[in-house]
Motif scaffolding. Structure first.
Motif, PDB file in Angstrom:
ATOM      1  N   ALA A 105       1.227  -1.703  -0.277  1.00  0.00           N
ATOM      2  CA  ALA A 105      -0.022  -0.325  -0.036  1.00  0.00           C
ATOM      3  C   ALA A 105       0.823   0.620   0.585  1.00  0.00           C
ATOM      4  CB  ALA A 105      -1.245   0.223   0.980  1.00  0.00           C
ATOM      5  N   LEU A 106       0.656   2.372  -0.605  1.00  0.00           N
ATOM      6  CA  LEU A 106       1.011   3.538  -0.164  1.00  0.00           C
ATOM      7  C   LEU A 106       1.252   4.210   1.058  1.00  0.00           C
ATOM      8  CD1 LEU A 106      -0.188   4.615  -3.707  1.00  0.00           C
ATOM      9  CD2 LEU A 106       2.027   3.436  -3.483  1.00  0.00           C
ATOM     10  N   LYS A 107       1.818   4.066   1.988  1.00  0.00           N
ATOM     11  CA  LYS A 107       1.840   4.495   2.831  1.00  0.00           C
ATOM     12  C   LYS A 107       3.239   4.827   3.464  1.00  0.00           C
ATOM     13  CE  LYS A 107       1.619  -0.110   5.087  1.00  0.00           C
ATOM     14  NZ  LYS A 107       1.605  -1.297   5.957  1.00  0.00           N
ATOM     15  N   TYR A 108       3.398   5.847   4.909  1.00  0.00           N
ATOM     16  CA  TYR A 108       4.418   6.340   5.039  1.00  0.00           C
ATOM     17  C   TYR A 108       5.124   4.530   6.042  1.00  0.00           C
ATOM     18  CZ  TYR A 108       3.857  10.645   4.348  1.00  0.00           C
ATOM     19  OH  TYR A 108       3.526  12.297   3.803  1.00  0.00           O
ATOM     20  N   TYR A 144      12.159   8.800   1.400  1.00  0.00           N
ATOM     21  CA  TYR A 144      11.709  10.704   1.173  1.00  0.00           C
ATOM     22  C   TYR A 144      12.882  11.351  -0.257  1.00  0.00           C
ATOM     23  CZ  TYR A 144      14.168  15.808   1.255  1.00  0.00           C
ATOM     24  OH  TYR A 144      14.412  16.910   1.296  1.00  0.00           O
ATOM     25  N   PHE A 145      13.572  10.069  -0.566  1.00  0.00           N
ATOM     26  CA  PHE A 145      14.326  10.412  -2.022  1.00  0.00           C
ATOM     27  C   PHE A 145      13.303  10.450  -3.285  1.00  0.00           C
ATOM     28  CE2 PHE A 145      16.865   8.909  -5.572  1.00  0.00           C
ATOM     29  CZ  PHE A 145      17.517  10.662  -5.960  1.00  0.00           C
ATOM     30  N   THR A 146      12.233   9.413  -2.425  1.00  0.00           N
ATOM     31  CA  THR A 146      11.158   8.771  -3.653  1.00  0.00           C
ATOM     32  C   THR A 146       9.586   9.550  -3.659  1.00  0.00           C
ATOM     33  OG1 THR A 146      11.722   6.556  -2.979  1.00  0.00           O
ATOM     34  CG2 THR A 146      10.047   7.058  -3.826  1.00  0.00           C
ATOM     35  N   PHE A 147       9.726  10.412  -2.498  1.00  0.00           N
ATOM     36  CA  PHE A 147       8.484  11.554  -2.713  1.00  0.00           C
ATOM     37  C   PHE A 147       8.827  12.998  -3.207  1.00  0.00           C
ATOM     38  CE2 PHE A 147       6.049   8.509   1.159  1.00  0.00           C
ATOM     39  CZ  PHE A 147       5.193   9.178  -0.163  1.00  0.00           C
ATOM     40  N   ALA A 148      10.478  13.192  -2.748  1.00  0.00           N
ATOM     41  CA  ALA A 148      11.313  14.035  -3.626  1.00  0.00           C
ATOM     42  C   ALA A 148      11.088  13.638  -4.905  1.00  0.00           C
ATOM     43  CB  ALA A 148      12.459  14.658  -3.209  1.00  0.00           C
ATOM     44  N   LEU A 149      11.212  12.964  -5.320  1.00  0.00           N
ATOM     45  CA  LEU A 149      11.176  12.345  -7.053  1.00  0.00           C
ATOM     46  C   LEU A 149       9.999  12.544  -7.868  1.00  0.00           C
ATOM     47  CD1 LEU A 149      13.141   9.323  -7.180  1.00  0.00           C
ATOM     48  CD2 LEU A 149      13.710  11.701  -8.203  1.00  0.00           C
ATOM     49  N   ALA A 193      18.079   2.359  10.279  1.00  0.00           N
ATOM     50  CA  ALA A 193      16.380   3.475  10.095  1.00  0.00           C
ATOM     51  C   ALA A 193      16.815   4.367   9.122  1.00  0.00           C
ATOM     52  CB  ALA A 193      16.022   3.495  11.431  1.00  0.00           C
ATOM     53  N   LEU A 194      17.950   5.509   9.336  1.00  0.00           N
ATOM     54  CA  LEU A 194      18.033   6.436   8.874  1.00  0.00           C
ATOM     55  C   LEU A 194      18.271   6.350   6.957  1.00  0.00           C
ATOM     56  CD1 LEU A 194      20.938   8.201  10.254  1.00  0.00           C
ATOM     57  CD2 LEU A 194      18.777   9.420   9.482  1.00  0.00           C
ATOM     58  N   TYR A 195      18.629   4.473   6.173  1.00  0.00           N
ATOM     59  CA  TYR A 195      18.841   4.655   4.597  1.00  0.00           C
ATOM     60  C   TYR A 195      17.562   4.437   4.866  1.00  0.00           C
ATOM     61  CZ  TYR A 195      18.380   1.495   0.606  1.00  0.00           C
ATOM     62  OH  TYR A 195      18.398   1.392  -0.566  1.00  0.00           O
ATOM     63  N   PHE A 196      16.293   3.975   5.325  1.00  0.00           N
ATOM     64  CA  PHE A 196      14.858   3.628   4.714  1.00  0.00           C
ATOM     65  C   PHE A 196      14.239   5.552   5.357  1.00  0.00           C
ATOM     66  CE2 PHE A 196      15.411  -0.821   5.700  1.00  0.00           C
ATOM     67  CZ  PHE A 196      15.431  -1.410   4.175  1.00  0.00           C
ATOM     68  N   GLY A 197      14.440   5.971   5.605  1.00  0.00           N
ATOM     69  CA  GLY A 197      13.793   7.290   6.102  1.00  0.00           C
ATOM     70  C   GLY A 197      14.589   7.815   5.005  1.00  0.00           C
ATOM     71  N   PHE A 198      15.599   7.996   4.285  1.00  0.00           N
ATOM     72  CA  PHE A 198      15.862   8.445   3.013  1.00  0.00           C
ATOM     73  C   PHE A 198      15.387   8.358   2.180  1.00  0.00           C
ATOM     74  CE2 PHE A 198      19.505   9.582  -0.278  1.00  0.00           C
ATOM     75  CZ  PHE A 198      19.098  10.468  -0.433  1.00  0.00           C
ATOM     76  N   LEU A 199      15.288   6.407   1.750  1.00  0.00           N
ATOM     77  CA  LEU A 199      14.865   5.947   0.998  1.00  0.00           C
ATOM     78  C   LEU A 199      13.387   6.766   1.125  1.00  0.00           C
ATOM     79  CD1 LEU A 199      14.750   4.409  -2.007  1.00  0.00           C
ATOM     80  CD2 LEU A 199      14.116   2.514   0.147  1.00  0.00           C
TER      81      LEU A 199
END
Length: 711
Positions: free
Chosen positions: A191-194, A217-222, A209-215
């Motif tokens: 599902a599309l969720k945080y 964030y980067f996906t939404f930034a794209l 956790a920081l890696y998945f947080g960055f992944l």
């Protein structure tokens, strides 16, 4: 009542196993007994004061295979004292973040003497790892039973056991119930969720956790790039003159997303406490070897290795080898262009549908060859960096990362730069970019997640059948779990994952203006990547030890001056350059390169040449290169505004990039205030402590003078 480590009991027969130690099959009994005694011995006697027992008792060892597996845990009080020793930072009842101390434990939010959830399982495993790594040799000259495994005072026992092959591996156990809950909220339901970043942090630690947080964030930034690129792709597919606006947006986007990430990262790491963790003095890495001597800085006995020998290895062997690999990469690139010419000629001669499909074959083959070369080079880079014999783990990682980043950047992007600025063939650039991006994404998904998961499932089925066939009257649940997990692959860290995102960021930010769908394909890939990486972490690899981290991969370390004294192995400019290209700053470096690339593409556009008919593309490229050098400092950016107008509009774009980077603070205002407040309180506490010492000394002086007079 003050509790000391000496009062703790290490004889508990039943405890929650957190960490597994696997010994070699032929380890001698005296070695096992010595290791056990050192692990359970009291701290004052040089032990770790942990709980320790074999996985199987004597009866079970007779019935089952003797795997030489041992379980390690700790009592609750031992964990709390260990949390103080490693400097964990926790939230207090007044909503401030402070380093945990056992004496003030009641002041921390969520603490209760009857509550076992104050420390997460990941934090407990990190504490045990820290204690095991800090088991030091005292007066032993060798490991009992192994005269060739030499010891000296202060040497890490665990590191010597690992390098000697006595200990095969040390890994933390999964918590089946907690893992199942995490999977249910993370990736099992598409599902599309945080993502549950805090839950990931609680289970795997801050680095993961920081890696998945960055992944995420980067996906939404794209998404903004993808939304703009889709209609742009549909309406101006063949009109390459119109990519000036898209390139200009690309410049601003690549700068803003990185600055906003740093703010969000500071918020998360402050809330987790890792932003405030104190720096630790770094010990020599396990693979470091040399002649035994005294370290002039620490005064400890340890192996010493002359820096000039390391420099000779770096500059006479490693550097030429890297240059040779780069040359080979360029040679393969020229073969690719020959294949492109051959495919184009064949299509022009026949003009059939089959030959039109054949036009994409050279790019697909080249993309596969790039992935193979990247992986082979990685093994060679690891061998070379280990052979260089770096004293510190941070130095080893920095040299390895520098080698890998340089090669991957050239190997993946050299052909695109050549097509864009030498051949100036925008149609071929679009085709090559699309093929390289899509092919690399598919290969990475298969090689990193799906293939290892399939192999792991086959192994799991075999182990379950074997355990079910046992006739031993025992609870085989824990045995089955340990056997399954010990055969899992070892997760080597987040560098490869960040490298994949780094290359993806390069594809999108450097040349996506000629292929606007690049961001859309990246978004689709990353939505899948989140789930495949989550599957990889939960079901393919062993659970990694938690590692406190304050940003996406740059470990907290010593300042450059101390680092130079400790390493003594390269010039400070090299140290600074290595630090710049690692992790988060590598993305910033790519952002600067994207400014140059997009400005160059804008300068080559017929639109710009129509506005400035006397300006040539070559001249514009030279001006862009000079602008980058001139804009490397804030003062140079200001000077660029004061110069007379140049026949190129790239000055404004470059200046805008640096202005945005300067205007957006790395840390939010409220985080800056809290950090300043904590620093002020620390200075005041230090002052009061010094004043107390001075007062006590003044009180003692009159007493001593009175005694002298009486004498």
């Amino acid at each position: 009542m003050k509790v000391t480590l000496s009062a703790l009991d290490t004889s508990e027969s039943s405890f929650t196993p957190l960490v597994v130690i696997e010994l070699a099959q032929d380890v001698k009994e005296e070695t096992k007994e010595w290791l056990k005694n050192r692990i359970i011995a009291k701290k004052k006697d040089g032990g770790a004061q942990l709980l320790f027992r074999p996985l199987l008792n004597k009866y079970e060892q007779e019935t089952l295979e003797n795997q030489n597996l041992y379980l390690v845990g700790a009592s609750k009080i031992r964990m709390l004292l260990g949390a103080e020793a490693v400097g964990l930072v926790k939230e207090c009842n007044d909503n401030t973040m402070r380093a945990f101390t056992y004496r003030t434990r009641q002041n921390f939010k969520g603490f209760d003497d009857n509550n076992d959830d104050f420390l997460t399982m990941a934090e407990c495993q990190f504490i045990i790892k820290h204690e095991l790594e800090n088991l030091r040799a005292k007066d032993e000259k060798m490991i009992p039973g192994y005269p060739q495994a030499k010891l000296y005072p202060g040497k890490s026992l665990l590191r010597r056991l690992l390098t000697s092959g006595i200990v095969i591996q040390v890994f933390p156990l999964h918590d089946s119930e907690a893992l199942k809950k995490l999977e249910d909220t993370w990736y099992t339901r598409f599902a599309l969720k945080y993502q549950p970043i805090d839950s990931i942090r609680g289970y795997f630690g801050e680095t993961i956790a920081l890696y998945f947080g960055f992944l995420e964030y980067f996906t939404f930034a794209l998404i903004p790039m993808a939304v703009i690129g889709l209609p742009y792709y549909l309406f101006v597919w063949e009109d390459y003159d119109k990519y000036v606006i898209f390139a200009s947006f690309n410049l601003i986007w690549s700068t803003v997303i990185l600055e906003l990430w740093k703010r969000g990262c500071a918020n998360m790491t402050y809330r987790w406490g890792t932003l405030l963790m104190k720096r630790k003095f770094e010990e020599p890495r396990p693979g470091f070897h040399g002649v035994l001597g005294i370290n002039s800085i620490t005064g400890k006995e340890e192996p010493l290795y002359p820096s000039y020998k390391r420099q000779l290895r770096i500059y006479l062997v490693s550097l030429p080898f890297v240059c040779l690999c780069l040359y080979f990469s360029l040679y393969v690139m020229m073969i690719y262009f020959d294949m492109e010419v051959w495919a184009l000629g064949l299509h022009e001669n026949s003009g059939s549908e089959w030959t039109s499909v054949l036009l994409y074959v050279p790019s697909i083959i080249y993309a596969i060859v790039i992935e193979i070369m990247n992986r082979l080079y990685r093994y060679a880079a690891e061998f070379l960096t280990s052979w260089e014999n770096h004293r510190l783990e941070s130095a080893y990682q920095n040299h390895l990362i520098l080698k890998v980043l340089v090669f991957n950047f050239l190997n993946c992007f050299a052909s695109l730069f050549y097509i864009a600025f030498v051949l100036k063939d925008m149609k071929l650039l679009r085709q090559s970019l699309a093929t390289l991006l899509i092919t690399s994404q598919i290969l990475n998904q298969i090689m990193e997640s799906f293939l290892p998961y399939w192999l792991q499932r086959k192994h799991g089925v075999r182990v379950k059948r074997k355990v079910q066939a046992l006739k031993a009257d025992i609870d085989a649940t824990l045995y089955e779990q340990v056997i399954l997990e010990k055969e899992m692959g070892t997760y080597l860290g987040t560098f490869d994952d960040y490298l994949e995102l780094f290359l993806q960021f390069g594809y999108v930010s450097l040349f996506s203006c000629v292929y606007p769908l690049a961001a859309a394909f990246a978004v689709l890939n990353n939505f899948t990547e989140v789930n495949s990486d989550a599957l990889k972490m939960c079901r393919v690899f062993k659970r990694p030890f938690s590692e406190p981290s304050a940003n996406i991969g740059v470990k907290r370390g010593l300042n450059c001056k101390v680092m130079r004294n400790l390493l003594g192995e390269m010039e400070m400019s090299c140290v600074l350059f290595v630090v710049v290209v690692v992790s988060q700053l590598a993305f910033e470096t790519m952002s600067v390169i994207s400014v140059v690339t997009n400005c160059a593409l804008i300068g080559m556009s017929p639109q710009v040449n129509a506005v400035f008919p006397e300006s040539k593309a070559d001249l514009i490229l030279i001006v862009v290169a000079v602008e980058v050098l001139a804009s490397s400092s804030p003062s140079a950016t200001i000077v660029s505004f004061l110069r007379p107008p140049q026949p190129c509009r790239t000055h404004a774009l470059l200046a805008l990039k640096f202005i945005l980077a300067f205007a957006i603070p790395d840390k939010p205002r409220h985080i800056q205030m809290k950090l300043a407040r904590l620093e002020f309180e620390s200075l005041e506490a230090l002052k009061q402590q010094q004043m107390k010492l001075v007062t006590e000394n003044l009180k003692e002086e009159p007493m001593e003078s009175g005694k002298e007079k009486a004498t």
